[in-house]
Design an enzyme around this catalytic site. Sequence first.
Site, PDB file in Angstrom:
ATOM      1  N   GLY A 137      33.433 -15.948 -41.875  1.00 34.91           N
ATOM      2  CA  GLY A 137      34.613 -16.186 -41.038  1.00 34.91           C
ATOM      3  C   GLY A 137      34.373 -17.334 -40.063  1.00 34.91           C
TER       4      GLY A 137
ATOM      5  N   HIS B 260      36.050 -23.294 -40.677  1.00 33.26           N
ATOM      6  CA  HIS B 260      36.238 -24.666 -40.216  1.00 33.26           C
ATOM      7  C   HIS B 260      36.450 -25.553 -41.444  1.00 33.26           C
ATOM      8  CE1 HIS B 260      32.115 -25.078 -41.485  1.00 33.26           C
ATOM      9  NE2 HIS B 260      31.732 -24.135 -40.632  1.00 33.26           N
TER      10      HIS B 260
ATOM     11  N   HIS C 192      34.383 -24.926 -44.552  1.00 28.94           N
ATOM     12  CA  HIS C 192      34.836 -23.817 -45.404  1.00 28.94           C
ATOM     13  C   HIS C 192      36.061 -24.228 -46.215  1.00 28.94           C
ATOM     14  CE1 HIS C 192      32.876 -21.394 -42.054  1.00 28.94           C
ATOM     15  NE2 HIS C 192      32.228 -20.998 -43.129  1.00 28.94           N
TER      16      HIS C 192
ATOM     17  N   GLY D 196      27.985 -24.012 -49.527  1.00 31.10           N
ATOM     18  CA  GLY D 196      27.805 -25.335 -48.925  1.00 31.10           C
ATOM     19  C   GLY D 196      26.363 -25.798 -48.994  1.00 31.10           C
TER      20      GLY D 196
END
Length: 287
Positions: A31, A34, A37, A147
């Site tokens: 969560g 940003h 994400h 990522g």
Amino acid sequence: MLVISDSAEMQRQALAWRAEGRRIAVVPTMGALHEGHRSLIRIARARAERVIVTLFVNPTQFGPGEDFDRYPRCFERDRAMCEADGVDAVFAPSVAAMYAPDHSTWVEETTLSRGLCGASRPGHFRGVATVVVKLFMLTQPHLAVFGEKDAQQLRVVRRVVRDLNLPVEIVAAPTVREADGLAMSSRNAYLTPNERRQAVALRRALDEAERRFAAGEREAAALREAIAAMIRRLAPAATPDYIEIVDDETLEPIDTVDRPALVAIAVRFPSARLIDNTVLRPAGGAR
Ligand code: PAF
């Protein structure tokens, strides 16, 4: 967009999509979404017919004294962002929905997890590997997007998937950066204005290592010292946690960059611990 908090319901929905022949992508997150994400979500959206974003601050990957309690939680904002980005389902379970009180089964990768963040955060990757496998079981994805900023996590997850024969393609997404180069991270929100100004040192230090490498430097010690000097100069408030140059596959430290090498750094500011990395690839290197 579906919002699901119950684990069994998530799994039922994912299995139903599978039964319809839908290709499912999952973006596991904690969560506080940003732009980094959102780029993972875009990659997932382009590759699958059903996109699931998981929002779960996973307690088992935080050590005692780490920031589990104060980790930013902003469900409404995250939900709206997912909806705007065309996500099909948000899975936001409670801790109780994910872990039985007598939970006693772990997934532990034992080699790649040892150094770097694994050395400073004992148990961290066991928590990550365990929750990622659980999230895969609940969301039944064909692919999952992670990522590159969390370089060691990405390599650990790939190893777990390989070693446990999980039928999930792991897709790596490039790090998204602020205008001054700071890698986007939910933890950047902890930084004071002064620390935020100094945090540009991480990317600048990696730029310096890349510049020296391009000019022919191959000695890891010299590259590490150049990074350390840049951090000392630009971020006096920071203490390096580690500055490492490791084989990109084994994550073992190397003395000479004669094969693809991961340059990984972690620094502690009084308010936050930040990480960043780059990969150096010698032309005609062994891999
Ligand atoms: O990268 C993260 O946010 C977390 O480590 C992950 C992969 C969602 C597991 O909790």
